[in-house]
Design a protein around this motif. Structure first.
Motif, PDB file in Angstrom:
ATOM      1  N   VAL A 132      70.915  73.681  32.253  1.00 49.73           N
ATOM      2  CA  VAL A 132      71.407  74.823  31.488  1.00 49.73           C
ATOM      3  C   VAL A 132      72.911  74.673  31.281  1.00 49.73           C
ATOM      4  O   VAL A 132      73.681  74.645  32.244  1.00 49.73           O
ATOM      5  N   ASP A 133      73.312  74.561  30.045  1.00 55.37           N
ATOM      6  CA  ASP A 133      74.736  74.431  29.730  1.00 55.37           C
ATOM      7  C   ASP A 133      75.436  75.784  29.683  1.00 55.37           C
ATOM      8  O   ASP A 133      76.631  75.877  29.986  1.00 55.37           O
TER       9      ASP A 133
ATOM     10  N   MET B  30      73.859  74.362  38.011  1.00 53.80           N
ATOM     11  CA  MET B  30      75.131  73.969  37.404  1.00 53.80           C
ATOM     12  C   MET B  30      76.038  73.288  38.419  1.00 53.80           C
ATOM     13  O   MET B  30      76.695  72.290  38.115  1.00 53.80           O
ATOM     14  N   ARG B  31      76.054  73.802  39.637  1.00 51.02           N
ATOM     15  CA  ARG B  31      76.930  73.215  40.658  1.00 51.02           C
ATOM     16  C   ARG B  31      76.514  71.787  40.995  1.00 51.02           C
ATOM     17  O   ARG B  31      77.368  70.929  41.263  1.00 51.02           O
ATOM     18  N   SER B  32      75.224  71.520  40.958  1.00 53.62           N
ATOM     19  CA  SER B  32      74.754  70.161  41.255  1.00 53.62           C
ATOM     20  C   SER B  32      75.234  69.161  40.210  1.00 53.62           C
ATOM     21  O   SER B  32      75.366  67.968  40.495  1.00 53.62           O
TER      22      SER B  32
ATOM     23  N   ILE C  54      82.709  74.723  36.266  1.00 53.25           N
ATOM     24  CA  ILE C  54      81.852  75.837  35.869  1.00 53.25           C
ATOM     25  C   ILE C  54      82.745  77.040  35.607  1.00 53.25           C
ATOM     26  O   ILE C  54      83.566  77.412  36.442  1.00 53.25           O
ATOM     27  N   THR C  55      82.596  77.659  34.441  1.00 54.69           N
ATOM     28  CA  THR C  55      83.401  78.827  34.120  1.00 54.69           C
ATOM     29  C   THR C  55      82.541  80.088  34.171  1.00 54.69           C
ATOM     30  O   THR C  55      81.342  80.048  33.879  1.00 54.69           O
ATOM     31  N   VAL C  56      83.166  81.194  34.553  1.00 53.28           N
ATOM     32  CA  VAL C  56      82.494  82.498  34.587  1.00 53.28           C
ATOM     33  C   VAL C  56      83.335  83.474  33.774  1.00 53.28           C
ATOM     34  O   VAL C  56      84.526  83.628  34.026  1.00 53.28           O
ATOM     35  N   THR C  57      82.703  84.106  32.811  1.00 52.87           N
ATOM     36  CA  THR C  57      83.393  85.041  31.917  1.00 52.87           C
ATOM     37  C   THR C  57      82.680  86.383  31.943  1.00 52.87           C
ATOM     38  O   THR C  57      81.445  86.434  31.907  1.00 52.87           O
ATOM     39  N   CYS C  58      83.444  87.464  31.981  1.00 54.24           N
ATOM     40  CA  CYS C  58      82.870  88.801  31.952  1.00 54.24           C
ATOM     41  C   CYS C  58      83.153  89.451  30.603  1.00 54.24           C
ATOM     42  O   CYS C  58      84.315  89.610  30.209  1.00 54.24           O
ATOM     43  N   LEU C  59      82.090  89.801  29.892  1.00 58.66           N
ATOM     44  CA  LEU C  59      82.202  90.537  28.632  1.00 58.66           C
ATOM     45  C   LEU C  59      82.124  92.026  28.951  1.00 58.66           C
ATOM     46  O   LEU C  59      81.138  92.488  29.542  1.00 58.66           O
ATOM     47  N   MET C  60      83.170  92.769  28.575  1.00 59.62           N
ATOM     48  CA  MET C  60      83.230  94.192  28.912  1.00 59.62           C
ATOM     49  C   MET C  60      83.368  95.026  27.640  1.00 59.62           C
ATOM     50  O   MET C  60      84.477  95.401  27.250  1.00 59.62           O
ATOM     51  N   PRO C  61      82.258  95.312  26.991  1.00 57.48           N
ATOM     52  CA  PRO C  61      82.312  96.136  25.780  1.00 57.48           C
ATOM     53  C   PRO C  61      82.382  97.617  26.121  1.00 57.48           C
ATOM     54  O   PRO C  61      82.143  98.030  27.259  1.00 57.48           O
ATOM     55  N   GLY C  62      82.696  98.414  25.104  1.00 57.89           N
ATOM     56  CA  GLY C  62      82.555  99.852  25.202  1.00 57.89           C
ATOM     57  C   GLY C  62      81.244 100.249  24.551  1.00 57.89           C
ATOM     58  O   GLY C  62      80.313  99.447  24.441  1.00 57.89           O
ATOM     59  N   ALA C  63      81.155 101.496  24.108  1.00 59.75           N
ATOM     60  CA  ALA C  63      79.945 101.965  23.436  1.00 59.75           C
ATOM     61  C   ALA C  63      79.711 101.133  22.176  1.00 59.75           C
ATOM     62  O   ALA C  63      80.594 100.992  21.333  1.00 59.75           O
TER      63      ALA C  63
END
Length: 261
Positions: A80-81, A125-127, A174-183
């Motif tokens: 999984v990319d 992903m870590r592997s 490995i990158t981690v991104t948080c998407l924080m939308p409103g309504a």
């Protein structure tokens, strides 16, 4: 569209932000495995295929370990990319008036199902020391959510979890991104039984715009993105305003009967 040879999993992809995130992946040439807990996921897959994407669809209840395992197994061991963990559930009205089974399902979907899927895919992903993870949190996670108490708390968990996981993986690729939308203009508020509230009936952000900003932040390896200037302002205020005041303000938006005539 030409395939890039990359593979993405997108959850909560039958409608709304999730479907638009899947479109972003398809436009970038990703092969797709999309999931939701409703039959509409097949319609979403057909729509994406019509645009030239290579798509597999799975109907799975990600509030259960069995559903998470069903989705993970559907990847058939393919690396999984990108994992776009977007599946989520809302719930309006006062906490004590809510059905406990609905509360449990929200927590299991938003929190436990997300954590379990990321644990499985993240270890893969870590592997390989490669991959991108996008978690759909929310600006709701900055505010005690009167009349959305459990939902806002679940998004607070996801926001915090995303930043913590990113820090743990900072020395990897490995990158981690948080998407924080409103309504956002989706089926969320109808499904959460909030169409008699101010937040349920007011003008909302476009799901496509939200998804594009989140997808680009993921591709750029950014830590997070709050979509929309109004939402950015709200999060800034939330960081300095007392929690009790925030809870009172949220009541004005989410209490049943606050919808504009």
């Amino acid at each position: 569209m030409a395939s890039s040879g990359q593979f993405a999993i997108v959850t909560g992809a039958s409608t709304g932000i999730g479907l638009e995130l899947a479109r972003c992946c398809a436009d970038e040439g990703f092969d797709l495995l999309i999931a939701a807990d409703e039959p509409e996921i097949e319609r979403a897959a057909a729509s994406l295929r019509a645009d030239g994407a290579k798509v597999e669809a799975v109907q799975a209840d990600l509030s259960t370990s069995e559903g998470v395992e069903k989705l993970y197994a559907a990847a058939k061991g393919r690396p999984v990319d990108a994992l776009l963990a977007n599946a989520g559930r809302g719930l309006g009205h006062a906490f004590l008036d809510q059905d406990l089974a609905d509360i449990r399902r929200l927590i299991n979907t938003n929190v436990m199902g997300t954590v379990e899927l990321i644990h499985k895919v993240g270890n893969q992903m870590r592997s390989r020391n490669a991959g991108r993870i996008l978690i759909t949190g929310s600006i709701a996670g900055f505010t005690p959510g009167s009349f959305q108490a459990v939902y806002n708390a679940s998004k607070s968990f996801l926001n915090s979890f995303s930043f913590a996981l990113r820090e743990e993986l900072k020395d990897t690729k490995i990158t981690v991104t948080c998407l924080m939308p409103g309504a956002t203009e989706t089926d969320f508020f109808r499904r959460a039984d909030m169409m008699d509230t101010k937040v349920g009936t007011e003008k909302k952000d476009d799901a496509g715009d939200v998804a594009r900003q989140g997808f680009q932040a993921m591709m750029d390896g950014e830590s997070d993105v709050v979509t929309g200037m109004k939402n950015k302002l709200q999060t800034t205020i939330a960081n300095v305003m007392p929690a009790e005041t925030l809870a009172k303000q949220h009541r004005k938006m989410a209490e049943p009967g606050t919808a504009k005539d």
